[in-house]
Design a protein around this motif. Structure first.
Motif, PDB file in Angstrom:
ATOM      1  N   ILE A   1      -3.880   0.881  -2.720  1.00 22.24           N
ATOM      2  CA  ILE A   1      -4.807   1.979  -2.479  1.00 22.24           C
ATOM      3  C   ILE A   1      -4.068   3.250  -2.073  1.00 22.24           C
ATOM      4  CG2 ILE A   1      -6.569   0.332  -1.751  1.00 22.24           C
ATOM      5  CD1 ILE A   1      -6.346   1.534   1.063  1.00 22.24           C
ATOM      6  N   GLY A   2      -2.780   3.096  -1.746  1.00 24.86           N
ATOM      7  CA  GLY A   2      -1.990   4.278  -1.412  1.00 24.86           C
ATOM      8  C   GLY A   2      -1.567   5.080  -2.629  1.00 24.86           C
ATOM      9  N   LEU A   3      -1.746   4.529  -3.842  1.00 26.43           N
ATOM     10  CA  LEU A   3      -1.336   5.253  -5.047  1.00 26.43           C
ATOM     11  C   LEU A   3      -2.034   6.604  -5.181  1.00 26.43           C
ATOM     12  CD1 LEU A   3      -1.062   2.330  -7.629  1.00 26.43           C
ATOM     13  CD2 LEU A   3       0.780   3.880  -6.952  1.00 26.43           C
ATOM     14  N   PRO A   4      -3.370   6.687  -5.019  1.00 24.11           N
ATOM     15  CA  PRO A   4      -4.007   7.989  -5.187  1.00 24.11           C
ATOM     16  C   PRO A   4      -4.310   8.712  -3.880  1.00 24.11           C
ATOM     17  CG  PRO A   4      -5.687   6.311  -5.278  1.00 24.11           C
ATOM     18  CD  PRO A   4      -4.395   5.611  -4.969  1.00 24.11           C
ATOM     19  N   LEU A   5      -3.999   8.096  -2.721  1.00 18.56           N
ATOM     20  CA  LEU A   5      -4.442   8.655  -1.444  1.00 18.56           C
ATOM     21  C   LEU A   5      -3.304   9.293  -0.665  1.00 18.56           C
ATOM     22  CD1 LEU A   5      -6.791   5.807  -0.142  1.00 18.56           C
ATOM     23  CD2 LEU A   5      -7.463   7.948  -1.225  1.00 18.56           C
ATOM     24  N   PHE A   6      -3.619  10.370   0.061  1.00 16.26           N
ATOM     25  CA  PHE A   6      -2.661  10.925   1.002  1.00 16.26           C
ATOM     26  C   PHE A   6      -2.435   9.932   2.132  1.00 16.26           C
ATOM     27  CE2 PHE A   6      -4.357  14.942  -0.781  1.00 16.26           C
ATOM     28  CZ  PHE A   6      -3.157  15.443  -1.257  1.00 16.26           C
ATOM     29  N   PHE A   7      -1.280  10.025   2.776  1.00 14.55           N
ATOM     30  CA  PHE A   7      -0.927   9.058   3.817  1.00 14.55           C
ATOM     31  C   PHE A   7      -1.989   8.998   4.913  1.00 14.55           C
ATOM     32  CE2 PHE A   7       0.948   8.172   7.968  1.00 14.55           C
ATOM     33  CZ  PHE A   7       1.470   6.909   7.742  1.00 14.55           C
ATOM     34  N   GLU A   8      -2.406  10.178   5.415  1.00 18.00           N
ATOM     35  CA  GLU A   8      -3.355  10.200   6.526  1.00 18.00           C
ATOM     36  C   GLU A   8      -4.686   9.567   6.143  1.00 18.00           C
ATOM     37  OE1 GLU A   8      -1.737  12.852   5.402  1.00 18.00           O
ATOM     38  OE2 GLU A   8      -0.766  13.942   7.051  1.00 18.00           O
ATOM     39  N   VAL A   9      -5.151   9.807   4.912  1.00 19.32           N
ATOM     40  CA  VAL A   9      -6.415   9.233   4.463  1.00 19.32           C
ATOM     41  C   VAL A   9      -6.278   7.710   4.347  1.00 19.32           C
ATOM     42  CG1 VAL A   9      -8.191   9.264   2.673  1.00 19.32           C
ATOM     43  CG2 VAL A   9      -6.947  11.356   3.239  1.00 19.32           C
ATOM     44  N   GLY A  10      -5.138   7.256   3.832  1.00 20.09           N
ATOM     45  CA  GLY A  10      -4.895   5.821   3.749  1.00 20.09           C
ATOM     46  C   GLY A  10      -4.905   5.158   5.111  1.00 20.09           C
ATOM     47  N   VAL A  11      -4.332   5.852   6.103  1.00 19.91           N
ATOM     48  CA  VAL A  11      -4.327   5.316   7.466  1.00 19.91           C
ATOM     49  C   VAL A  11      -5.755   5.192   7.988  1.00 19.91           C
ATOM     50  CG1 VAL A  11      -3.690   5.803   9.866  1.00 19.91           C
ATOM     51  CG2 VAL A  11      -2.011   6.121   8.048  1.00 19.91           C
TER      52      VAL A  11
ATOM     53  N   ILE B   1      12.713   2.376   5.685  1.00 21.42           N
ATOM     54  CA  ILE B   1      12.220   2.793   4.367  1.00 21.42           C
ATOM     55  C   ILE B   1      13.188   3.766   3.718  1.00 21.42           C
ATOM     56  CG2 ILE B   1      10.430   4.159   3.197  1.00 21.42           C
ATOM     57  CD1 ILE B   1       8.412   2.970   5.168  1.00 21.42           C
ATOM     58  N   SER B   2      13.638   4.749   4.496  1.00 23.93           N
ATOM     59  CA  SER B   2      14.540   5.772   3.977  1.00 23.93           C
ATOM     60  C   SER B   2      15.859   5.169   3.501  1.00 23.93           C
ATOM     61  CB  SER B   2      14.799   6.824   5.066  1.00 23.93           C
ATOM     62  OG  SER B   2      15.698   7.804   4.621  1.00 23.93           O
TER      63      SER B   2
ATOM     64  N   ILE C   1       0.631  -7.236  11.311  1.00 24.26           N
ATOM     65  CA  ILE C   1      -0.256  -6.822  10.224  1.00 24.26           C
ATOM     66  C   ILE C   1      -0.163  -5.320   9.984  1.00 24.26           C
ATOM     67  CG2 ILE C   1      -2.638  -6.843   9.373  1.00 24.26           C
ATOM     68  CD1 ILE C   1      -3.212  -9.025  11.445  1.00 24.26           C
ATOM     69  N   GLY C   2      -0.063  -4.542  11.068  1.00 21.53           N
ATOM     70  CA  GLY C   2      -0.098  -3.087  10.983  1.00 21.53           C
ATOM     71  C   GLY C   2       1.131  -2.472  10.342  1.00 21.53           C
ATOM     72  N   ILE C   3       2.308  -2.971  10.683  1.00 23.36           N
ATOM     73  CA  ILE C   3       3.547  -2.406  10.122  1.00 23.36           C
ATOM     74  C   ILE C   3       3.585  -2.539   8.593  1.00 23.36           C
ATOM     75  CG2 ILE C   3       6.056  -2.736   9.988  1.00 23.36           C
ATOM     76  CD1 ILE C   3       5.231  -1.094  12.376  1.00 23.36           C
ATOM     77  N   PRO C   4       3.245  -3.703   8.020  1.00 24.13           N
ATOM     78  CA  PRO C   4       3.225  -3.782   6.546  1.00 24.13           C
ATOM     79  C   PRO C   4       2.255  -2.787   5.911  1.00 24.13           C
ATOM     80  CG  PRO C   4       3.240  -5.980   7.483  1.00 24.13           C
ATOM     81  CD  PRO C   4       3.043  -5.032   8.634  1.00 24.13           C
ATOM     82  N   ALA C   5       1.089  -2.583   6.548  1.00 28.59           N
ATOM     83  CA  ALA C   5       0.122  -1.622   5.999  1.00 28.59           C
ATOM     84  C   ALA C   5       0.696  -0.215   6.017  1.00 28.59           C
ATOM     85  CB  ALA C   5      -1.177  -1.676   6.792  1.00 28.59           C
ATOM     86  N   LEU C   6       1.308   0.171   7.134  1.00 25.82           N
ATOM     87  CA  LEU C   6       1.912   1.503   7.240  1.00 25.82           C
ATOM     88  C   LEU C   6       3.072   1.665   6.269  1.00 25.82           C
ATOM     89  CD1 LEU C   6       1.938   1.900  11.138  1.00 25.82           C
ATOM     90  CD2 LEU C   6       0.417   3.051   9.527  1.00 25.82           C
ATOM     91  N   ALA C   7       3.859   0.603   6.111  1.00 29.77           N
ATOM     92  CA  ALA C   7       5.002   0.670   5.194  1.00 29.77           C
ATOM     93  C   ALA C   7       4.540   0.873   3.758  1.00 29.77           C
ATOM     94  CB  ALA C   7       5.845  -0.604   5.309  1.00 29.77           C
ATOM     95  N   GLY C   8       3.497   0.146   3.357  1.00 29.54           N
ATOM     96  CA  GLY C   8       2.985   0.301   1.999  1.00 29.54           C
ATOM     97  C   GLY C   8       2.530   1.714   1.719  1.00 29.54           C
ATOM     98  N   LEU C   9       1.840   2.312   2.683  1.00 27.64           N
ATOM     99  CA  LEU C   9       1.373   3.690   2.516  1.00 27.64           C
ATOM    100  C   LEU C   9       2.536   4.673   2.491  1.00 27.64           C
ATOM    101  CD1 LEU C   9      -1.700   3.709   4.934  1.00 27.64           C
ATOM    102  CD2 LEU C   9      -1.775   3.781   2.443  1.00 27.64           C
ATOM    103  N   SER C  10       3.474   4.515   3.406  1.00 26.11           N
ATOM    104  CA  SER C  10       4.564   5.485   3.543  1.00 26.11           C
ATOM    105  C   SER C  10       5.507   5.463   2.343  1.00 26.11           C
ATOM    106  CB  SER C  10       5.351   5.215   4.833  1.00 26.11           C
ATOM    107  OG  SER C  10       6.337   6.201   5.043  1.00 26.11           O
ATOM    108  N   VAL C  11       5.825   4.273   1.860  1.00 28.17           N
ATOM    109  CA  VAL C  11       6.733   4.166   0.707  1.00 28.17           C
ATOM    110  C   VAL C  11       6.132   4.852  -0.516  1.00 28.17           C
ATOM    111  CG1 VAL C  11       7.774   2.566  -0.941  1.00 28.17           C
ATOM    112  CG2 VAL C  11       7.892   2.085   1.505  1.00 28.17           C
TER     113      VAL C  11
ATOM    114  N   ALA D   1       3.542  14.883  12.752  1.00 26.28           N
ATOM    115  CA  ALA D   1       2.150  14.547  13.056  1.00 26.28           C
ATOM    116  C   ALA D   1       1.846  13.078  12.779  1.00 26.28           C
ATOM    117  CB  ALA D   1       1.213  15.443  12.246  1.00 26.28           C
ATOM    118  N   GLY D   2       2.513  12.493  11.768  1.00 27.97           N
ATOM    119  CA  GLY D   2       2.302  11.084  11.476  1.00 27.97           C
ATOM    120  C   GLY D   2       2.658  10.191  12.646  1.00 27.97           C
TER     121      GLY D   2
END
Length: 497
Positions: free
Chosen positions: A123-133, A482-483, A154-164, A455-456
């Motif tokens: 779902i992170g493909l079309p969404l901005f990071f903040e909206v995905g969060v 990630i970097s 659970i939370g770290i994998p979700a954040l990683a998927g969005l950020s990458v 801000a993130g």
């Protein structure tokens, strides 16, 4: 002609140009990090300072800046707007919720972190990071309450998927800006970005999440929802961040209070409400359509002869504007109509997706202007020549420049734009695949070590109810992983292309 191939607008020597670049970047950094100015204004004034110190005439500086701004807004702004429309329909129709719940309900225990990483990446493909969060974190909190799995696992994998996805995969703003600045092949960059995204998400997500959740214990917040002041669209629910001294403006215009506590967010009464779920597969296929069309174009260009009719069809269909427009048109039916929206409601959702992205569009456009001034005064050429003389790898140089600006400004977008402008002349010496990898190296560097000027950082801190120290140990380290992993993947691919 490449935008960096034009004749320089100043006759200044290398030392003066480097000094001008340093002062211009310093102005941007100070105005963003110290004076708390909006990045748009900081980039405008930074470009002016850069041009003046470089010895360019005021008219030339203004012309260079406006040219870069217009070109970037035309190339990238349209894509950001179309992507935002798909994201809004995905969010407001309930399609995103359907994807999350369908997958999470079918897995349990140790598989949950891996599932959350996959959901976030999808779902992170079309969404901005903040909206995905905003979409994902309430689900993460709910799952953490209903299971014995630690919140961070659970939370770290979700954040990683969005950020990458945000840093490495088009059509997100950062990768798009780098592609535009370097004149990289979008299809190849997308393919390489997806290849790098998979191991990066896995290492920074489930693997690191499992490791850190045993060492940092975070209690699940009592209330789920967005931090105070952030609406479900990822934008400020009330006044802008500039009106609140304790707020940090996100790159998409959201205002996140550094002292806010997580509170539930009410849906806007004027926002259309879905009467039924559009379905799992329609939502998934809608999200994937633009990506598939762009990948098919890249495959056709690599495997079919130039005059081939099939290649011509895929060349048009895979054009980013066409691919994203096709995604919007499909989403209007597969998400809007299937959710029970009439034509007026669907139009309202699409129109409502544009105001929240005004901030990011302005930043990206002004960043394009700043980049063009860097190019037109000749800074990029000086840096490119110095890199050749010192035998510095172009990918490493792009990564390190982006890292430095990211740490200083806290803005991944500013880091990407500025780094791309500085190393752009090196692209003329690289092959087509290497230019795509350079764009990804810059994207990887732009994610390095998010800390208190980003801000993130505050968005994640408030959502998970963590202290600053806990946020650094979890979120900041995750971003650094990630970097580094993303850049390592880029370097590995460079050995084979």
């Amino acid at each position: 002609m490449h935008p960096y191939a034009a004749e320089a607008i100043t006759d200044a020597g290398g030392t003066q140009l480097i000094l001008a670049a340093v002062i211009g970047i310093a102005v941007v950094i100070l105005l963003i990090a110290w004076a708390r100015w909006h990045p748009f204004l900081a980039l405008v004034l930074g470009a002016g300072a850069l041009g003046i110190v470089a010895g360019a005439g005021p008219e030339d500086v203004v012309k260079s800046f406006t040219t870069g701004t217009g070109t970037t807004a035309g190339n990238v702004g349209l894509l950001i707007a179309l992507g935002s429309m798909i994201g809004a329909l995905l969010a407001d129709s309930g399609g995103a919720d359907g994807i999350v719940k369908r997958i999470v309900e079918r897995v349990s225990g140790g598989a949950l972190p891996w599932a959350m990483a996959g959901v976030a990446a999808l779902i992170g493909l079309p969404l901005f990071f903040e909206v995905g969060v905003v979409l994902l974190v309430p689900i993460v909190l709910l799952v953490a309450r209903r299971t014995t799995v630690p919140l961070l696992q659970i939370g770290i994998p979700a954040l990683a998927g969005l950020s990458v996805l945000h840093g490495l995969v088009p059509p997100h703003p950062g990768p798009l800006v780098a592609i535009s600045s370097l004149n990289a092949n979008l299809g190849l960059t997308l393919a390489f970005g997806l290849i790098c995204a998979i191991p990066t998400v896995l290492i920074a997500g489930p693997i690191f999440g499992n490791f850190i959740s045993k060492r940092v214990h975070v209690t699940v917040p009592a209330l789920a929802g967005a931090p105070a002041g952030v609406s479900s669209a990822g934008s400020a629910a009330g006044s802008s961040g500039a009106d609140r001294p304790d707020a940090v403006a996100t790159e998409s215009g959201a205002a996140v209070s550094a002292d806010a506590t997580a509170e539930p967010v009410e849906r806007d009464d004027d926002k259309p409400r879905p009467t039924r779920n559009p379905g799992f597969w329609p939502a998934v296929l809608t999200v994937l359509l633009p990506i598939v069309l762009m990948l098919l174009r890249a495959i056709a260009e690599l495997t079919l002869p130039e005059k081939n009719a099939v290649r011509g069809v895929f060349h048009v269909a895979g054009e980013p504007v066409v691919a994203l427009l096709a995604g919007v048109l499909l989403a209007m039916w597969s998400l809007g109509k299937r959710a029970g929206f009439d034509r007026r409601a669907t139009s309202a959702v699409i129109g409502g997706s544009l105001p929240p992205i005004a901030g990011i569009l302005l930043i990206v456009a002004a960043g394009g202007g700043f980049k063009q001034v860097l190019v037109d005064v000749g800074v990029g050429t000086v840096v490119a020549d110095a890199a050749k003389d010192a035998n510095v790898n172009a990918l490493l140089l792009g990564f390190l420049v982006a890292v430095g600006i990211r740490i200083a400004t806290g803005s991944a977008t500013v880091a990407t734009i500025t780094a791309a402008g500085i190393v752009a002349p090196l692209a003329t010496t690289l092959s087509t695949p290497e230019v795509s990898l350079l764009a990804l190296a810059i994207g990887a560097g732009s994610l390095f070590f998010s800390h208190v000027n980003d801000a993130g950082f505050w968005l994640v801190k408030e959502y998970f109810g963590m202290t600053v120290g806990q946020t650094i140990k979890t979120w900041s380290v995750m971003e650094t992983i990630i970097s580094v992993v993303g850049f390592a993947c880029v370097m590995i691919i460079s050995l084979f292309v």
